[in-house]
Motif scaffolding. Sequence first.
Motif, PDB file in Angstrom:
ATOM      1  N   THR A   1       1.082  -1.164  -0.071  1.00  0.00           N
ATOM      2  CA  THR A   1       0.526  -0.043   0.096  1.00  0.00           C
ATOM      3  C   THR A   1       0.973   0.852   0.187  1.00  0.00           C
ATOM      4  OG1 THR A   1      -1.909   1.075   1.524  1.00  0.00           O
ATOM      5  CG2 THR A   1      -0.111   0.294   1.952  1.00  0.00           C
TER       6      THR A   1
ATOM      7  N   CYS B   1      -8.299  -1.927  -1.025  1.00  0.00           N
ATOM      8  CA  CYS B   1      -7.704  -0.821  -1.232  1.00  0.00           C
ATOM      9  C   CYS B   1      -8.845   0.310  -0.505  1.00  0.00           C
ATOM     10  CB  CYS B   1      -7.225  -0.467  -2.667  1.00  0.00           C
ATOM     11  SG  CYS B   1      -5.791   0.880  -2.814  1.00  0.00           S
TER      12      CYS B   1
ATOM     13  N   THR C   1      -6.423  -2.510   3.122  1.00  0.00           N
ATOM     14  CA  THR C   1      -5.217  -2.253   2.758  1.00  0.00           C
ATOM     15  C   THR C   1      -5.130  -0.614   2.894  1.00  0.00           C
ATOM     16  OG1 THR C   1      -2.158  -1.894   2.415  1.00  0.00           O
ATOM     17  CG2 THR C   1      -4.269  -2.484   0.594  1.00  0.00           C
TER      18      THR C   1
ATOM     19  N   HIS D   1      -2.126   1.143   6.979  1.00  0.00           N
ATOM     20  CA  HIS D   1      -1.877  -0.799   7.521  1.00  0.00           C
ATOM     21  C   HIS D   1      -1.955  -1.498   6.077  1.00  0.00           C
ATOM     22  CE1 HIS D   1      -1.578   1.725  11.355  1.00  0.00           C
ATOM     23  NE2 HIS D   1      -3.364   2.487  10.590  1.00  0.00           N
ATOM     24  N   ILE D   2      -2.140  -2.561   6.664  1.00  0.00           N
ATOM     25  CA  ILE D   2      -2.094  -3.848   5.821  1.00  0.00           C
ATOM     26  C   ILE D   2      -3.076  -4.890   7.302  1.00  0.00           C
ATOM     27  CG2 ILE D   2      -1.798  -5.975   4.716  1.00  0.00           C
ATOM     28  CD1 ILE D   2       0.830  -4.520   3.518  1.00  0.00           C
TER      29      ILE D   2
ATOM     30  N   CYS E   1       6.361  -7.593   7.426  1.00  0.00           N
ATOM     31  CA  CYS E   1       5.548  -6.707   6.796  1.00  0.00           C
ATOM     32  C   CYS E   1       6.480  -5.698   7.182  1.00  0.00           C
ATOM     33  CB  CYS E   1       4.224  -6.365   7.574  1.00  0.00           C
ATOM     34  SG  CYS E   1       3.323  -5.208   7.012  1.00  0.00           S
TER      35      CYS E   1
END
Length: 253
Positions: free
Chosen positions: A5, A102, A143, A215-216, A229
């Motif tokens: 992202t 997204c 994300t 964030h994811i 990550c």
Amino acid sequence: MKIVTWNVNSLKVRLPHVLDWLAEHRPDALCLQELKLEDPAFPHEELAAAGYQAVSNGQKTYNGVAILTPVAAEDVARDIPGFADEQKRIVAATVNGVRVICGYFPNGQAVGSEKFEYKLRWLAALTEWVRDELRRHPKLVLTGDFNIAPEARDAHPDWKEEIHVSPQEREAFRALTALGLTDAFRLFEQPEKSYSWWDYRQGAFRRNFGLRIDHILVSEPLRAACRSCTVDKAPRKLERPSDHAPVVLELDA
């Protein structure tokens, strides 16, 4: 599988950075926010030359989101169903069997403002939709630029603004994770003061005065597949950078 992202804060301005990053890192899905351009102006030709195709949901001057993939994305959706909104903030697609959502979450401007109330309404609508998406797609990644620093450690200790760190925003973030989503970044040991956004002003990046607001979140079936990550600060050091850095998730999926 690599899912990324990145709020690029104008794809027109940052396209060279995006193309260089794609060439070096070759993600399976690059989720972009704040495109600031309409769909007819989206740079499909330049991306195709780099080996990528895209699904986008754009608008002039503000907002806009896209998912870039080396293979065709499937089951594309745009916007939050049933939530009347002129702002283009959501695009979703299935990539290699993983549902990728997204989002460019509202900023909120200031706690108590009309824009803040819109942010809370938007978050509530998103949460209900993601609940439905999880029923249809057990392997799911949510994300984007959330415009929320979910914990105290996600904001510089000297951050004095209420926005991005208010109890209401953090509770909305917890409501999302309560659906069965996990903050992938926190699955791994991370350096102290790990942020993804730094203001352009007052040397914020040099001083590491930032927030972790990108964030994811991963669904439970993907949690064990997560391998790393991280925040890639390199693009933030370039000339005319976005004020955000990419967040990169690697998983076995």
